[in-house]
Design a protein around this motif. Sequence first.
Motif, PDB file in Angstrom:
ATOM      1  N   SER A  18      53.814  35.925  32.234  1.00 21.40           N
ATOM      2  CA  SER A  18      54.280  34.932  31.264  1.00 21.40           C
ATOM      3  C   SER A  18      53.249  33.840  31.019  1.00 21.40           C
ATOM      4  N   SER A  19      52.155  33.848  31.773  1.00 22.45           N
ATOM      5  CA  SER A  19      51.081  32.878  31.529  1.00 22.45           C
ATOM      6  C   SER A  19      49.729  33.561  31.713  1.00 22.45           C
ATOM      7  N   LEU A  20      48.726  33.024  31.076  1.00 24.36           N
ATOM      8  CA  LEU A  20      47.393  33.598  31.159  1.00 24.36           C
ATOM      9  C   LEU A  20      46.832  33.487  32.578  1.00 24.36           C
ATOM     10  N   LYS A  21      47.121  32.395  33.238  1.00 23.24           N
ATOM     11  CA  LYS A  21      46.647  32.189  34.614  1.00 23.24           C
ATOM     12  C   LYS A  21      47.267  33.219  35.562  1.00 23.24           C
ATOM     13  N   GLU A  22      48.551  33.490  35.397  1.00 22.33           N
ATOM     14  CA  GLU A  22      49.242  34.479  36.218  1.00 22.33           C
ATOM     15  C   GLU A  22      48.688  35.885  35.951  1.00 22.33           C
ATOM     16  N   LEU A  23      48.405  36.189  34.674  1.00 24.05           N
ATOM     17  CA  LEU A  23      47.831  37.486  34.319  1.00 24.05           C
ATOM     18  C   LEU A  23      46.455  37.646  34.949  1.00 24.05           C
ATOM     19  N   GLU A  24      45.652  36.608  34.915  1.00 18.69           N
ATOM     20  CA  GLU A  24      44.320  36.658  35.514  1.00 18.69           C
ATOM     21  C   GLU A  24      44.408  36.968  37.011  1.00 18.69           C
ATOM     22  N   LYS A  25      45.363  36.348  37.700  1.00 11.08           N
ATOM     23  CA  LYS A  25      45.538  36.596  39.128  1.00 11.08           C
ATOM     24  C   LYS A  25      45.950  38.043  39.377  1.00 11.08           C
ATOM     25  N   LYS A  26      46.859  38.568  38.561  1.00  9.54           N
ATOM     26  CA  LYS A  26      47.306  39.955  38.725  1.00  9.54           C
ATOM     27  C   LYS A  26      46.161  40.939  38.477  1.00  9.54           C
ATOM     28  N   VAL A  27      45.349  40.673  37.458  1.00  7.22           N
ATOM     29  CA  VAL A  27      44.213  41.546  37.159  1.00  7.22           C
ATOM     30  C   VAL A  27      43.209  41.504  38.313  1.00  7.22           C
ATOM     31  N   ASN A  28      42.915  40.317  38.826  1.00  2.61           N
ATOM     32  CA  ASN A  28      41.985  40.203  39.947  1.00  2.61           C
ATOM     33  C   ASN A  28      42.510  40.924  41.184  1.00  2.61           C
ATOM     34  N   ASP A  29      43.809  40.862  41.428  1.00  2.00           N
ATOM     35  CA  ASP A  29      44.407  41.581  42.558  1.00  2.00           C
ATOM     36  C   ASP A  29      44.247  43.091  42.384  1.00  2.00           C
ATOM     37  N   LEU A  30      44.468  43.587  41.165  1.00  2.00           N
ATOM     38  CA  LEU A  30      44.293  45.019  40.900  1.00  2.00           C
ATOM     39  C   LEU A  30      42.842  45.443  41.096  1.00  2.00           C
ATOM     40  N   ILE A  31      41.913  44.609  40.692  1.00  2.00           N
ATOM     41  CA  ILE A  31      40.492  44.915  40.873  1.00  2.00           C
ATOM     42  C   ILE A  31      40.159  45.015  42.356  1.00  2.00           C
ATOM     43  N   ASP A  32      40.655  44.078  43.149  1.00  3.79           N
ATOM     44  CA  ASP A  32      40.397  44.096  44.593  1.00  3.79           C
ATOM     45  C   ASP A  32      40.976  45.351  45.244  1.00  3.79           C
ATOM     46  N   ILE A  33      42.184  45.729  44.858  1.00  9.15           N
ATOM     47  CA  ILE A  33      42.819  46.921  45.417  1.00  9.15           C
ATOM     48  C   ILE A  33      42.005  48.167  45.070  1.00  9.15           C
ATOM     49  N   ASN A  34      41.543  48.261  43.838  1.00 11.91           N
ATOM     50  CA  ASN A  34      40.821  49.454  43.405  1.00 11.91           C
ATOM     51  C   ASN A  34      39.391  49.509  43.921  1.00 11.91           C
ATOM     52  N   LYS A  35      38.825  48.380  44.314  1.00  8.46           N
ATOM     53  CA  LYS A  35      37.518  48.394  44.965  1.00  8.46           C
ATOM     54  C   LYS A  35      37.591  49.187  46.264  1.00  8.46           C
ATOM     55  N   ALA A  36      38.702  49.068  46.967  1.00  7.32           N
ATOM     56  CA  ALA A  36      38.891  49.816  48.213  1.00  7.32           C
ATOM     57  C   ALA A  36      38.929  51.319  47.956  1.00  7.32           C
ATOM     58  N   LEU A  37      39.302  51.721  46.755  1.00 13.75           N
ATOM     59  CA  LEU A  37      39.337  53.139  46.373  1.00 13.75           C
ATOM     60  C   LEU A  37      38.022  53.596  45.744  1.00 13.75           C
ATOM     61  N   MET A  38      37.000  52.732  45.842  1.00 12.21           N
ATOM     62  CA  MET A  38      35.673  53.014  45.269  1.00 12.21           C
ATOM     63  C   MET A  38      35.722  53.162  43.749  1.00 12.21           C
ATOM     64  N   LEU A  39      36.577  52.370  43.113  1.00 12.86           N
ATOM     65  CA  LEU A  39      36.666  52.357  41.658  1.00 12.86           C
ATOM     66  C   LEU A  39      36.161  51.021  41.142  1.00 12.86           C
ATOM     67  N   GLU A  40      35.510  51.048  39.991  1.00 13.96           N
ATOM     68  CA  GLU A  40      35.054  49.813  39.374  1.00 13.96           C
ATOM     69  C   GLU A  40      35.612  49.715  37.958  1.00 13.96           C
ATOM     70  N   VAL A  41      35.650  48.521  37.436  1.00 10.66           N
ATOM     71  CA  VAL A  41      36.206  48.283  36.102  1.00 10.66           C
ATOM     72  C   VAL A  41      35.273  48.872  35.054  1.00 10.66           C
ATOM     73  N   HIS A  42      35.852  49.685  34.191  1.00 13.52           N
ATOM     74  CA  HIS A  42      35.108  50.262  33.071  1.00 13.52           C
ATOM     75  C   HIS A  42      35.410  49.491  31.782  1.00 13.52           C
ATOM     76  N   HIS A  43      36.682  49.136  31.593  1.00 15.35           N
ATOM     77  CA  HIS A  43      37.076  48.444  30.366  1.00 15.35           C
ATOM     78  C   HIS A  43      38.390  47.690  30.599  1.00 15.35           C
TER      79      HIS A  43
END
Length: 73
Positions: A18-43
């Motif tokens: 519901s807010s841009l700040k909250e969305l940014e935190k959720k996206v950063n959390d997903l990035i951290d989780i996927n780094k452990a799976l050896m995945l990087e952001v493509h787009h």
Amino acid sequence: MVFITELIHDKVESAEASSLKELEKKVNDLIDINKALMLEVHHVSHHVTPSPKGVLLYSALIHFKAKNTPDSQ
């Protein structure tokens, strides 16, 4: 019990908030989780949609791809 191990090459995840700040935190959390799976952001794509009540809903789609390492070739 049999375990099958396969590499994940592509993965798409979504987040909404519901807010841009909250969305940014959720996206950063997903990035951290996927780094452990050896995945990087493509787009990343993001959208803002007004609800009928006038409240803004922020959403993002994150496309992850496998890291290019010498071992994966």
